[in-house]
Design a protein around this motif. Structure first.
Motif, PDB file in Angstrom:
ATOM      1  N   SER A  94       0.838  -1.206   0.000  1.00 55.30           N
ATOM      2  CA  SER A  94       0.000   0.000   0.000  1.00 55.30           C
ATOM      3  C   SER A  94       0.873   1.257   0.000  1.00 55.30           C
ATOM      4  O   SER A  94       0.912   2.013   0.982  1.00 55.30           O
ATOM      5  CB  SER A  94      -0.930   0.008   1.214  1.00 55.30           C
ATOM      6  OG  SER A  94      -1.769  -1.127   1.212  1.00 55.30           O
ATOM      7  N   ASP A 136     -18.814   2.924 -10.707  1.00 55.01           N
ATOM      8  CA  ASP A 136     -18.272   2.911  -9.346  1.00 55.01           C
ATOM      9  C   ASP A 136     -17.516   4.178  -8.986  1.00 55.01           C
ATOM     10  O   ASP A 136     -17.147   4.367  -7.822  1.00 55.01           O
ATOM     11  CB  ASP A 136     -17.349   1.705  -9.169  1.00 55.01           C
ATOM     12  CG  ASP A 136     -18.083   0.387  -9.340  1.00 55.01           C
ATOM     13  OD1 ASP A 136     -19.238   0.305  -8.874  1.00 55.01           O
ATOM     14  OD2 ASP A 136     -17.509  -0.540  -9.952  1.00 55.01           O
ATOM     15  N   GLY A 164      -6.785   3.573 -10.293  1.00 55.43           N
ATOM     16  CA  GLY A 164      -7.714   3.236  -9.228  1.00 55.43           C
ATOM     17  C   GLY A 164      -9.045   3.946  -9.403  1.00 55.43           C
ATOM     18  O   GLY A 164      -9.085   5.133  -9.752  1.00 55.43           O
ATOM     19  N   HIS A 208     -12.411   5.510  -7.826  1.00 52.58           N
ATOM     20  CA  HIS A 208     -12.804   6.057  -6.533  1.00 52.58           C
ATOM     21  C   HIS A 208     -13.942   7.057  -6.743  1.00 52.58           C
ATOM     22  O   HIS A 208     -14.010   7.713  -7.788  1.00 52.58           O
ATOM     23  CB  HIS A 208     -11.619   6.752  -5.868  1.00 52.58           C
ATOM     24  CG  HIS A 208     -11.848   7.074  -4.429  1.00 52.58           C
ATOM     25  ND1 HIS A 208     -12.426   8.261  -4.012  1.00 52.58           N
ATOM     26  CD2 HIS A 208     -11.603   6.371  -3.300  1.00 52.58           C
ATOM     27  CE1 HIS A 208     -12.511   8.272  -2.698  1.00 52.58           C
ATOM     28  NE2 HIS A 208     -12.021   7.140  -2.235  1.00 52.58           N
ATOM     29  N   ALA A 258      -2.547   3.441  -1.571  1.00 49.19           N
ATOM     30  CA  ALA A 258      -3.401   2.634  -2.442  1.00 49.19           C
ATOM     31  C   ALA A 258      -2.983   1.174  -2.323  1.00 49.19           C
ATOM     32  O   ALA A 258      -1.789   0.851  -2.330  1.00 49.19           O
ATOM     33  CB  ALA A 258      -3.289   3.096  -3.895  1.00 49.19           C
ATOM     34  N   GLN A 259      -3.953   0.315  -2.211  1.00 51.87           N
ATOM     35  CA  GLN A 259      -3.702  -1.128  -2.154  1.00 51.87           C
ATOM     36  C   GLN A 259      -3.466  -1.638  -3.567  1.00 51.87           C
ATOM     37  O   GLN A 259      -4.363  -1.643  -4.406  1.00 51.87           O
ATOM     38  CB  GLN A 259      -4.910  -1.847  -1.549  1.00 51.87           C
ATOM     39  CG  GLN A 259      -4.757  -3.361  -1.446  1.00 51.87           C
ATOM     40  CD  GLN A 259      -3.830  -3.776  -0.315  1.00 51.87           C
ATOM     41  OE1 GLN A 259      -3.846  -3.166   0.747  1.00 51.87           O
ATOM     42  NE2 GLN A 259      -3.035  -4.797  -0.543  1.00 51.87           N
ATOM     43  N   ASP A 292      -3.051  -4.086  -6.581  1.00 48.53           N
ATOM     44  CA  ASP A 292      -3.766  -5.340  -6.848  1.00 48.53           C
ATOM     45  C   ASP A 292      -3.026  -6.188  -7.874  1.00 48.53           C
ATOM     46  O   ASP A 292      -2.252  -7.080  -7.531  1.00 48.53           O
ATOM     47  CB  ASP A 292      -5.182  -5.015  -7.319  1.00 48.53           C
ATOM     48  CG  ASP A 292      -6.037  -6.261  -7.501  1.00 48.53           C
ATOM     49  OD1 ASP A 292      -5.567  -7.354  -7.138  1.00 48.53           O
ATOM     50  OD2 ASP A 292      -7.174  -6.140  -8.006  1.00 48.53           O
ATOM     51  N   ASN A 298      -3.416  -2.084 -11.268  1.00 49.71           N
ATOM     52  CA  ASN A 298      -4.737  -1.741 -10.740  1.00 49.71           C
ATOM     53  C   ASN A 298      -4.637  -1.675  -9.224  1.00 49.71           C
ATOM     54  O   ASN A 298      -3.943  -2.465  -8.590  1.00 49.71           O
ATOM     55  CB  ASN A 298      -5.768  -2.807 -11.151  1.00 49.71           C
ATOM     56  CG  ASN A 298      -6.177  -2.645 -12.600  1.00 49.71           C
ATOM     57  OD1 ASN A 298      -6.233  -1.533 -13.119  1.00 49.71           O
ATOM     58  ND2 ASN A 298      -6.453  -3.764 -13.271  1.00 49.71           N
ATOM     59  N   ALA A 299      -5.337  -0.722  -8.650  1.00 50.09           N
ATOM     60  CA  ALA A 299      -5.210  -0.505  -7.218  1.00 50.09           C
ATOM     61  C   ALA A 299      -6.512   0.040  -6.646  1.00 50.09           C
ATOM     62  O   ALA A 299      -7.372   0.544  -7.376  1.00 50.09           O
ATOM     63  CB  ALA A 299      -4.076   0.495  -6.937  1.00 50.09           C
ATOM     64  N   ARG A 300      -6.622  -0.046  -5.340  1.00 49.39           N
ATOM     65  CA  ARG A 300      -7.760   0.517  -4.632  1.00 49.39           C
ATOM     66  C   ARG A 300      -7.275   1.692  -3.786  1.00 49.39           C
ATOM     67  O   ARG A 300      -6.544   1.498  -2.817  1.00 49.39           O
ATOM     68  CB  ARG A 300      -8.406  -0.553  -3.751  1.00 49.39           C
ATOM     69  CG  ARG A 300      -9.653  -0.068  -2.986  1.00 49.39           C
ATOM     70  CD  ARG A 300     -10.386  -1.241  -2.377  1.00 49.39           C
ATOM     71  NE  ARG A 300      -9.563  -2.003  -1.464  1.00 49.39           N
ATOM     72  CZ  ARG A 300      -9.460  -1.745  -0.150  1.00 49.39           C
ATOM     73  NH1 ARG A 300     -10.141  -0.737   0.378  1.00 49.39           N
ATOM     74  NH2 ARG A 300      -8.722  -2.513   0.611  1.00 49.39           N
ATOM     75  N   LEU A 358      -6.897   4.299  -0.999  1.00 49.80           N
ATOM     76  CA  LEU A 358      -7.292   4.257   0.408  1.00 49.80           C
ATOM     77  C   LEU A 358      -7.265   5.675   0.958  1.00 49.80           C
ATOM     78  O   LEU A 358      -6.205   6.293   1.091  1.00 49.80           O
ATOM     79  CB  LEU A 358      -6.333   3.366   1.211  1.00 49.80           C
ATOM     80  CG  LEU A 358      -6.177   1.929   0.706  1.00 49.80           C
ATOM     81  CD1 LEU A 358      -5.085   1.225   1.499  1.00 49.80           C
ATOM     82  CD2 LEU A 358      -7.485   1.181   0.827  1.00 49.80           C
TER      83      LEU A 358
END
Length: 430
Positions: free
Chosen positions: A368, A382, A398, A400, A411-412, A414, A424-426, A428
């Protein structure tokens, strides 16, 4: 006036164009994206290869067709080494070589440029993200005292010259106050910063001063010659604001070729430096430049170079086919390599680069890191598709609910998409 600015080539050229944009705005002029709206056009050219000079000529012609009556001022390395070739191009009003580049804005407007302490224009005029970047490029050094046999830059840029530390700090403070989240230090021979004034550790002192005396959240170094660095240099990365990315130009992984290039390194020395960097800076991304088809490079020498590059496990390669440049020692060497062989060798290294880039990115999956989000590419049900870079220079996408441009968030990470060359990331938000 309405000014349109364009550049080709290196980050140093980008830094110079960015500075010109601020100087024009400081005087009340408008920098426009559309050349058709411009009264004046400035082109900062490149001459590192024959392809670069062709691209420079092509760009000037395209701008002339698009801009009609706009006066075109051409500067940069191509303007330095071949002004007569540029003067005859349509629309060119003025050619200013690299020695006059610092006063180019004054030459066009007739008004002297003030320092950053006397900015009369609202900082809102240079908001980060407006040009698709939230990183600012700052020129700290120009010229080069090396004598690499393939390089025309010494001819085009002259001897190494360092910018005053106080001036660099003033510019970075201004950029930080304007909202930029990252600064990239650039120069022709960045590692020689301070050498012309007797400071052998000048770059170390500069970086420490930036970290200690400015609030810039992230500081990134551009290309550094490997022989300028010692293992102690990596102690700077104890400060997490210094980005974990080093670009160390190798140019060849074969010692015989390196000697003909007059590069001051060897396989042994380069490998030891890379090992020291990786031991001191966990997660560091190390990228490099490689030239294929240098005069006298046999199939066996290329194989040696390829094997060494593969063993170094770089995060990415910038691959160049050798280009004969007038005024350089390599241009007079014997046994020039056929273009077909250059293309074949280049293709092999580019394929290796794709593999190495994916391999490094995948080592970061599940982590992260902080990401500086630079732009939005679109939206889904999304949320917004935000794109940015980790400090170790992995491109991240990402989704968001918010637009994250010019924000730094964890960012997590992926998975890696090879086609898009991104993780690709999520994001945070904390």
């Amino acid at each position: 006036m309405k000014i349109h600015l364009r550049m080709l080539g290196c980050r140093l050229n980008q830094a110079e164009i960015d500075t010109m944009a601020r100087q024009f705005r400081q005087q009340g002029h408008q920098v426009v994206d559309d050349p058709a709206q411009a009264d004046q056009i400035v082109v900062n050219t490149c001459a590192v290869t024959n392809e670069a000079t062709r691209s420079s000529r092509k760009l000037i012609r395209e701008l002339n067709r698009a801009a009609g009556d706009a006066a075109i001022t051409v500067t940069g390395c191509y303007a330095q080494i071949a002004p007569d070739e540029i003067n005859v191009l349509p629309g060119v009003a003025t050619v200013i070589d690299n020695t006059g580049k610092d006063t180019l804005v004054q030459h066009i407007t007739g008004v002297a440029v003030e320092s950053f302490d006397h900015e009369p224009i609202s900082r809102d005029d240079i908001l980060p993200g407006a040009s698709g970047r939230t990183r600012a490029f700052v020129k700290v050094q120009d010229g080069c005292d090396n004598a690499c046999t393939f390089c025309v830059t010494t001819v085009a840029r002259g001897d190494g010259r360092s910018r005053a530390l106080a001036d660099v700090l003033d510019e970075i403070r201004f950029l930080s106050g304007s909202g930029f989240q990252e600064v990239v230090l650039t120069g022709v021979h960045l590692g020689s910063y301070g050498h012309d004034t007797g400071q052998r550790d000048g770059l170390v002192q500069l970086v420490r001063a930036i970290l200690n005396d400015t609030d810039m959240p992230r500081v990134r170094l551009s290309s550094l010659e490997p022989w300028d660095l010692s293992p102690d240099f990596f102690d700077l990365w104890q400060n997490p604001r210094l980005c974990r990315h080093l670009h160390l130009p190798l140019q060849s992984g074969c010692d015989d070729t390196l000697r003909r290039m007059r590069r001051h390194t060897t396989q042994h020395d380069f490998a030891a430096l890379v090992q020291a960097a990786r031991e001191r800076i966990p997660g560091i991304s190390i990228t490099t430049d490689v030239i294929v088809g240098f005069p006298g490079e046999t199939g066996a020498e290329f194989a040696t170079s390829f094997d060494f590059v593969e063993r170094m496990d770089f995060a990415k390669l910038h691959v160049f086919r050798y280009s004969r440049r007038p005024g350089t020692p390599a241009a007079r060497m014997r046994h020039h390599v056929r273009e077909a062989d250059k293309k074949a060798r280049s293709a092999r290294l580019l394929a290796l680069s794709d593999t190495l880039e994916q391999r490094f990115a995948e080592t970061q999956a599940g982590q992260s890191p902080a990401v500086l989000w630079e732009q939005v590419l679109g939206a889904t049900q999304d949320g917004f598709i935000n794109v940015g870079y980790t400090d170790n220079y992995i491109r991240v996408k990402g989704v968001h609910p918010r637009v994250l441009t010019n924000h730094i968030t964890p960012a997590q990470l992926d998975h890696y998409e090879s086609a898009a060359r991104q993780m690709n990331a999520r994001p945070l938000i904390v």
